[in-house]
Enzyme design. Structure first.
Site, PDB file in Angstrom:
ATOM      1  N   SER A 150      90.728 -60.335  -6.748  1.00 18.11           N
ATOM      2  CA  SER A 150      91.211 -61.703  -6.919  1.00 18.11           C
ATOM      3  C   SER A 150      92.339 -62.084  -5.966  1.00 18.11           C
ATOM      4  O   SER A 150      92.259 -63.075  -5.237  1.00 18.11           O
ATOM      5  CB  SER A 150      91.658 -61.905  -8.371  1.00 18.11           C
ATOM      6  OG  SER A 150      92.156 -63.210  -8.561  1.00 18.11           O
ATOM      7  N   GLY A 194      87.743 -69.777  -7.903  1.00 22.27           N
ATOM      8  CA  GLY A 194      89.082 -69.875  -8.484  1.00 22.27           C
ATOM      9  C   GLY A 194      90.124 -69.223  -7.605  1.00 22.27           C
ATOM     10  O   GLY A 194      91.248 -69.741  -7.455  1.00 22.27           O
ATOM     11  N   ASP A 195      89.780 -68.087  -6.989  1.00 20.97           N
ATOM     12  CA  ASP A 195      90.697 -67.410  -6.075  1.00 20.97           C
ATOM     13  C   ASP A 195      90.982 -68.297  -4.868  1.00 20.97           C
ATOM     14  O   ASP A 195      92.127 -68.391  -4.407  1.00 20.97           O
ATOM     15  CB  ASP A 195      90.101 -66.086  -5.599  1.00 20.97           C
ATOM     16  CG  ASP A 195      89.737 -65.157  -6.745  1.00 20.97           C
ATOM     17  OD1 ASP A 195      90.377 -65.236  -7.807  1.00 20.97           O
ATOM     18  OD2 ASP A 195      88.791 -64.366  -6.577  1.00 20.97           O
ATOM     19  N   ALA A 196      89.943 -68.926  -4.351  1.00 21.51           N
ATOM     20  CA  ALA A 196      90.095 -69.801  -3.190  1.00 21.51           C
ATOM     21  C   ALA A 196      91.006 -70.973  -3.512  1.00 21.51           C
ATOM     22  O   ALA A 196      91.875 -71.344  -2.713  1.00 21.51           O
ATOM     23  CB  ALA A 196      88.725 -70.306  -2.728  1.00 21.51           C
ATOM     24  N   GLY A 255      94.679 -69.691  -3.705  1.00 23.84           N
ATOM     25  CA  GLY A 255      95.238 -69.377  -2.398  1.00 23.84           C
ATOM     26  C   GLY A 255      95.529 -70.611  -1.571  1.00 23.84           C
ATOM     27  O   GLY A 255      96.601 -70.733  -0.959  1.00 23.84           O
TER      28      GLY A 255
END
EC number: 2.7.1.20
Length: 356
Positions: A83, A315-317, A320
């Site tokens: 993640s 969601g990680d994108a 970030g």
């Protein structure tokens, strides 16, 4: 035991505040690095390694040959995953040459670590890998059948061994001295809670502390640990299922509306830093919810995507890209738009590789 020697450094009380006049931004992502390997496979391979379709298991020792086999297969797709590592790679894609992005996590001393390190360096992310010789690098093999089913076999290995001692290593602490934003994935609450507590309690008021809820099981089984941390969190990320699960675990009730759920959790954020308390709730294709400071929240529509390929890493994108933009602009709206656009890009490609 790790391969670097800890320096004499007690906690963040010795860390100087980032130079606010320096235009270059610095972000540090902390998490569990996993080499993700995806490949199409035959039913015979699943049977040989005791795997089932549409399943996910924790790897055993007899799966080591499987990891070696798919790693060396030219048809495999490799990615530097996990993640926080995903989020770091997207953050660098957004920041470009305006700043620096680093990722800290534990790995083994093997070819998997070498591949991920090379990948991060190629993309401009600084890999702060703590190499633990007696452990193996975390890896997740995703075996895809011809009709679309997938069987996942995961080994956390070294990725679950991050400790507060690692924060005292010179190459990690020197980065902490400069960073303006620290992001930690919620999975650390499960295997490295003291690391999360240390960030929450000892980071500088000038540093943004961000946390993701990461998974429903984290919110369900480790909600007491989250309640210790969330009051110190400046920017909190969660999806609809995670925040609903956390609200139920906290209260014993399962009849909250989304409005009540968002307010219940956001009120836990009592951080007294110079940053506004921000809570971001993603809901797939439904409007995103964002709260800043007060209980009044805003909603942001998600433009539909025609070419949906893979939702893994969206969601990680978003996390970030949001942090990369927010650290530069300190503007909630522009950061959310950056996050949404990054998620829209990632859903159109396999995995979480930054667009070229």
């Amino acid at each position: 035991m790790y391969s670097q020697t800890p320096q004499n450094c007690s906690d963040f009380s010795r860390v100087k505040a980032p130079n606010e006049t320096n235009e270059r931004v610095r972000l540090l992502f902390v998490g569990s690095p996993l080499l993700d390997i995806s490949i199409k496979t035959e039913e015979e391979t699943l049977r040989h390694y005791g795997l089932k379709r549409d399943d996910c298991i924790i790897a055993r020792e007899n799966h080591d040959p499987l990891f070696q086999k798919v790693f060396r297969n030219r048809d495999s797709k490799l990615a530097a995953g996990g993640s926080a590592q995903n989020a770091a790679r997207i953050a660098k894609w957004v920041v470009k040459d305006k700043g620096e992005v680093a990722f800290a996590g534990c790995t083994g001393c093997d070819e998997y670590e070498a591949w991920m390190k090379s990948k991060l360096e190629t993309e401009g992310v600084l890999p702060l890998y703590i190499r633990i010789p007696e452990a193996s690098t975390g890896v997740c093999a995703c075996l895809l059948s011809r009709d679309g089913d997938r069987s996942m076999c995961c080994r956390q290995g070294a990725a679950a061994l991050f400790s507060t001692d690692h924060l005292k290593l010179d190459f990690v602490s020197s980065n902490l001295e400069q960073t303006q934003c620290i992001f930690v994935e919620g999975y650390f609450i499960v295997h490295s809670p003291n690391v999360v507590y240390t960030f929450a309690e000892h980071r500088l008021p000038s540093q943004i502390f961000s946390l993701s809820l990461s998974a429903e099981y984290v919110c369900r089984s480790h909600w007491k640990a989250l309640l210790r941390v969330i009051p110190k969190v400046d920017i909190l990320f969660g999806n609809e299922a995670e925040v609903t699960t956390l609200a139920t675990a906290m209260s014993g009730r399962d009849d909250f509306t989304m409005d009540e759920t968002v307010k219940l959790i956001h009120r836990l954020q009592t951080s007294e830093t110079t940053h506004s308390r921000i809570f971001i709730v993603t809901r797939g294709s439904k409007p995103l919810i964002a709260v800043q400071g007060s209980d009044e929240y805003q909603v942001f529509d998600i433009r539909p995507v025609d070419n949906v390929v893979d939702s893994v890493g969206c969601g990680d994108a978003l996390s970030g890209a949001f942090l990369a933009e927010y650290v530069q602009s300190r503007n909630l709206v522009s950061a959310i738009h950056a996050g949404i656009e990054a998620a829209r890009q990632i859903i159109q490609v396999p995995g979480c590789d930054p667009p070229h």
